[in-house]
Design a protein around this motif. Sequence first.
Motif, PDB file in Angstrom:
ATOM      1  N   ARG A  96      27.340  21.221 -21.349  1.00  0.00           N
ATOM      2  CA  ARG A  96      27.380  22.652 -21.682  1.00  0.00           C
ATOM      3  C   ARG A  96      28.796  23.024 -22.101  1.00  0.00           C
ATOM      4  NH1 ARG A  96      24.340  24.333 -23.741  1.00  0.00           N
ATOM      5  NH2 ARG A  96      24.103  26.480 -23.114  1.00  0.00           N
ATOM      6  N   LEU A 241      19.608  23.110 -20.846  1.00  0.00           N
ATOM      7  CA  LEU A 241      20.205  24.319 -21.429  1.00  0.00           C
ATOM      8  C   LEU A 241      20.336  25.424 -20.385  1.00  0.00           C
ATOM      9  CD1 LEU A 241      18.479  24.621 -24.911  1.00  0.00           C
ATOM     10  CD2 LEU A 241      20.869  24.100 -24.444  1.00  0.00           C
ATOM     11  N   THR A 296      18.793  28.330 -33.452  1.00  0.00           N
ATOM     12  CA  THR A 296      18.078  27.983 -32.225  1.00  0.00           C
ATOM     13  C   THR A 296      18.856  26.920 -31.479  1.00  0.00           C
ATOM     14  OG1 THR A 296      16.016  27.218 -31.255  1.00  0.00           O
ATOM     15  CG2 THR A 296      16.668  26.191 -33.307  1.00  0.00           C
ATOM     16  N   SER A 297      18.569  26.784 -30.185  1.00  0.00           N
ATOM     17  CA  SER A 297      19.171  25.698 -29.404  1.00  0.00           C
ATOM     18  C   SER A 297      18.100  24.716 -28.967  1.00  0.00           C
ATOM     19  CB  SER A 297      19.875  26.251 -28.159  1.00  0.00           C
ATOM     20  OG  SER A 297      20.863  27.173 -28.526  1.00  0.00           O
ATOM     21  N   ALA A 356      27.221  32.500 -30.232  1.00  0.00           N
ATOM     22  CA  ALA A 356      25.963  32.860 -29.572  1.00  0.00           C
ATOM     23  C   ALA A 356      24.992  31.683 -29.576  1.00  0.00           C
ATOM     24  CB  ALA A 356      25.336  34.056 -30.265  1.00  0.00           C
ATOM     25  N   SER A 357      25.130  30.851 -30.596  1.00  0.00           N
ATOM     26  CA  SER A 357      24.180  29.749 -30.721  1.00  0.00           C
ATOM     27  C   SER A 357      24.389  28.701 -29.665  1.00  0.00           C
ATOM     28  CB  SER A 357      24.329  29.062 -32.083  1.00  0.00           C
ATOM     29  OG  SER A 357      24.016  29.950 -33.094  1.00  0.00           O
ATOM     30  N   PHE A 358      25.607  28.581 -29.185  1.00  0.00           N
ATOM     31  CA  PHE A 358      25.848  27.475 -28.274  1.00  0.00           C
ATOM     32  C   PHE A 358      25.158  27.695 -26.937  1.00  0.00           C
ATOM     33  CE2 PHE A 358      28.148  25.212 -24.982  1.00  0.00           C
ATOM     34  CZ  PHE A 358      27.888  23.938 -25.421  1.00  0.00           C
TER      35      PHE A 358
ATOM     36  N   THR B  92      22.990  30.661 -19.347  1.00  0.00           N
ATOM     37  CA  THR B  92      23.399  30.856 -20.742  1.00  0.00           C
ATOM     38  C   THR B  92      22.829  29.711 -21.569  1.00  0.00           C
ATOM     39  OG1 THR B  92      25.439  29.741 -20.151  1.00  0.00           O
ATOM     40  CG2 THR B  92      25.525  32.117 -20.314  1.00  0.00           C
ATOM     41  N   PRO B  93      21.544  29.834 -21.869  1.00  0.00           N
ATOM     42  CA  PRO B  93      20.886  28.713 -22.531  1.00  0.00           C
ATOM     43  C   PRO B  93      21.201  28.623 -24.023  1.00  0.00           C
ATOM     44  CG  PRO B  93      19.337  30.470 -22.193  1.00  0.00           C
ATOM     45  CD  PRO B  93      20.633  30.940 -21.630  1.00  0.00           C
ATOM     46  N   GLY B  94      22.133  29.435 -24.493  1.00  0.00           N
ATOM     47  CA  GLY B  94      22.430  29.380 -25.916  1.00  0.00           C
ATOM     48  C   GLY B  94      21.393  30.139 -26.701  1.00  0.00           C
ATOM     49  N   ASN B  95      21.126  29.626 -27.870  1.00  0.00           N
ATOM     50  CA  ASN B  95      20.307  30.379 -28.797  1.00  0.00           C
ATOM     51  C   ASN B  95      18.822  30.089 -28.619  1.00  0.00           C
ATOM     52  OD1 ASN B  95      19.848  32.121 -30.808  1.00  0.00           O
ATOM     53  ND2 ASN B  95      21.181  31.122 -32.286  1.00  0.00           N
ATOM     54  N   LEU B  96      18.257  30.595 -27.539  1.00  0.00           N
ATOM     55  CA  LEU B  96      16.821  30.449 -27.348  1.00  0.00           C
ATOM     56  C   LEU B  96      16.203  31.838 -27.301  1.00  0.00           C
ATOM     57  CD1 LEU B  96      16.378  27.711 -24.588  1.00  0.00           C
ATOM     58  CD2 LEU B  96      16.142  27.465 -27.048  1.00  0.00           C
ATOM     59  N   HIS B 140      16.491  36.843 -29.127  1.00  0.00           N
ATOM     60  CA  HIS B 140      17.297  35.777 -28.551  1.00  0.00           C
ATOM     61  C   HIS B 140      17.896  36.244 -27.232  1.00  0.00           C
ATOM     62  CE1 HIS B 140      17.330  32.662 -31.746  1.00  0.00           C
ATOM     63  NE2 HIS B 140      16.723  33.668 -32.340  1.00  0.00           N
ATOM     64  N   ALA B 142      20.571  35.929 -25.690  1.00  0.00           N
ATOM     65  CA  ALA B 142      21.924  36.477 -25.634  1.00  0.00           C
ATOM     66  C   ALA B 142      21.939  37.964 -25.989  1.00  0.00           C
ATOM     67  CB  ALA B 142      22.835  35.696 -26.563  1.00  0.00           C
TER      68      ALA B 142
END
Lengths: 358, 332
Positions: A96, A241, A296-297, A356-358, B92-96, B140, B142
Amino acid sequence: MDMKPNSGMSHNGTGMRWQPILILSTVLIGLFILDLLLGSVKIPIAEVFNTLLGNANSNEAWSAIILKIRLPRAITAILAGAALSIGGLQMQTLFRNPLAGPSILGITAGSSLGVAAVMLVAGSATTAFTIRQLGLGGSWLIIIAATIGAALVLLLILGISFKIRDNVVMLIVGIMVANITIAIVSIWQYFSDPEQMQEYILWTFGSLGGVTNEQLKILSLIVGIGIVSTFFLSKTLNALLLGENYAQSMGLNIRRSRILIIIVTSLLAGSITGFCGPIGFVGIAVPHLTRSFLNTSDHKALIPNCVLIGASLMLLCDIISQVPGSQTVLPINAITAMIGSPIVIWIIVKRRNLKASF
Amino acid sequence: MKPSSTILTTKNLTVGYASKQVLKDLNISLKSGELTCLLGPNGAGKSTLIRTLSAIQQPLQGTTQFFDREVNSISKKELATKLSMVLTEKATPGNLTAYAVVALGRFPYTSWLGTLSEQDVLKIKWAMKATGTVEFANTHIAELSDGERQKVMIARALAQDTPVIYLDEPTAHLDLPNRIEIFHLLKKLAREEDKAILISTHEMNMALANADKLWLINNNKTISKGTPEDLVLKGILEKAFTAGDLNFNYETGEFQKPLIQHELTVYVEGPEVIKIWTKRALERNGYAIDKEQNAEIKIQITGMIQNPNWIIKPQKKIYKSIEHLLKGLNTK
């Protein structure tokens, strides 16, 4: 892959989307062809295609250049770009940490140590590297040395990994192991002849051109196994994640997952470093680019696209490093950073979702 | 309503670390269909207990029976189908998208690739509906507020489809309306879905208002258990928090630490609501409230809620607001 884009998966931001894969595949094929067309020797387009299709070529030198130099080189670029990118993706997710890359745990440093051991100690053996540079035959010696070096560091890291619960601690330990390895190489360099050092430094510039067709088969196999394994790990990576604690509460075995991820990444990064030398930047930048591009992640979407973007970027870097139309070849390691950094900056500024993507 | 069954029982459980006992001799149990609140101040060992009950941490002594089996003997994989968790830490799973996060709750049930079956999708949709998170399914994570995000995490736990849910300080980062809503949601889930829900919290009033059962961490590393009101009336709650010189207000169920600045006591009479708020203002300003008529100062409230008058007896002056009243008292 026998996955259908059924409705349950393709919407709501889970699973794979086919549109980006199609676009990126097209880009990849375009760059692949361009990489074969361009080089220090001008070869007519028709002749290039003729040779690739297996037809006899009027000029034997041309077909030799295409089949023995340009084709292996382009395929190496694809493999290196793909392998380093998904290696970096896994490390970034496991820890992470946005600054993690495939070399974060010292696997690459281990390869360097192996190569340094061969080049700096067995002075005469260094000529082998010179031969490889000329593309007249690969040096298994260097590859084996790099592999052994990477494997030793990997074993050390795995040994430590069994004892550690926390991924943050694991990351710090990994970085420290990498630093120790680099320090050993430095001391070695300090006591070496300048000529020997030059050989070693040349290796650290990285090269996509030294892999022979024979070696390419092995490299493809290893990278192929690595990529497929990564895809098998996508569910695990997605669970990670949410953080280790959540992942564990959903029944994920943290220790086993960590070891699997480290092994797969080491396989990918170690093999590429062994065959091409240390290539930086791609492994850190491409995962970010891919997340930003796909918004997306989700690893099931990220992994195939990461492979495509990594391979494309590496091909582009290879084309530029050849400086088309000239006899010069620039070191690939410098080009990846020089080309990659502006691309990353451009995307950060343009899309603004990198963080934000991370 | 189904008769509730006991899901978890501990026997002489002692939790903590090799160097330090945190809580000892615990004999507590969880029942289905009930909301249990583990109440204690910060650092009292709430997280340590939850970690032990969920087999993340080994107990120092004693046993935890979970569905009639020792919890530490259940494989992590099987445990994940019986127990889901919502943690304090901000994920904080990122961009989900919210949907993708909830879908992660299906982790114990999906194949190695994580492909969602039709049943998985149904469960996810149900979980989002039950938690009121459908509207931001495609948003999303975030971009959500803390309260919305926590609801998504609860939806994720629901999608995990377990009879038991532990929540470790689920409302720690939330404002009051969100806290109330989360507790309400959890109570509803306990009732309607017959789940056993354990919430650790340091927010006494939320626990008193919502818990079916309270596990109250005492000063001496033990836990008192029971219905919140019983614990209040037996004086156990007051005792548990007597670290400082706090006063427990048995009328409001709140702890107070009054700052007495005036020697004179005040008696207030008048319509109930205005009286309560007048007393609050007086207490805040350092007046001791007397319940007896013989206080030194008497305040008479007249008029309607919209338009009250305060009269300080034996003076005859009328005050139109509490602000004026306080000024009038000060100049006395």
